[in-house]
Design a protein around this motif. Structure first.
Motif: not given
Length: 149
Positions: A52-57, A67-77, A43-50
C-alpha cells in the motif's frame, strides 16, 4: 445493420461505465484504506506496507523529528510483527475528511495514539494517489497537537 451499431454502442457505453466505477479513488474507499493504515500501525502487517505504500513514500513525523521511507516503515512493521507487539495500545481517528482531485486524494483528520502514560492527539494529512488502478499512500505528515489547544 443499425441494430448491430446500437448494440456495439451500448456495449462500449456499458464497458466505460463499468470501468469508471472500478476506481479506488472514491471517498468511501479512501476512508476505508486510511482506516486500514491506522489499524496496520496498531497491529503491524509488513505485507500491507509493502503493497500500500508508493515506492517514493515519505512520512514526516512531528516537527520533522523523524522522516520515514517505505523501507523504514516496512522494517518497523517487520520488527514489531516479529516481536508480536507494537508499542501502541490504541489509535482512534476522528474528523476524517477526504478531498479528491483527479487521481489524488488528500485525507486530513486527527488520531489519538495511546502509547502510555498519556495519549497524544495528532493532526495528520495523508496523500493517496491512484497508480495503475491501485490507490497507494504517497505521503503522510503527522503533528502532535499541544494539550492546551
Amino acid at each position: 445493420m443499425k441494430s448491430v451499431y446500437v448494440v456495439f454502442f451500448l456495449f462500449v457505453v456499458a464497458s466505460f461505465s463499468a470501468f469508471a466505477q472500478q476506481t479506488c479513488m472514491t471517498e468511501a474507499s479512501i476512508k476505508a484504506l486510511d482506516a486500514k493504515w491506522e489499524e496496520m500501525n496498531l497491529n503491524p502487517d509488513p505485507e500491507f506496507f509493502k503493497n500500500q505504500l508508493a515506492e517514493n513514500f515519505v512520512w514526516v513525523h512531528n516537527h520533522a523529528s523523524m522522516v520515514d521511507t517505505k523501507a523504514g516503515a516496512i522494517k518497523r512493521a517487520e520488527t514489531q510483527a516479529a516481536n508480536g507487539t507494537s508499542n501502541t495500545r490504541s489509535r482512534v481517528q476522528s474528523d476524517v475528511k477526504v478531498a479528491i482531485t483527479g487521481n489524488v486524494a488528500i485525507v486530513t483528520g486527527f488520531t489519538i495514539v495511546d502509547r502510555g502514560p498519556t495519549p497524544t492527539r495528532y493532526h495528520f494529512m495523508r496523500t493517496y494517489m491512484e497508480i495503475d488502478g491501485q490507490c497507494l499512500l504517497v505521503g503522510n505528515h503527522t503533528m502532535a497537537v499541544p494539550e492546551e489547544e
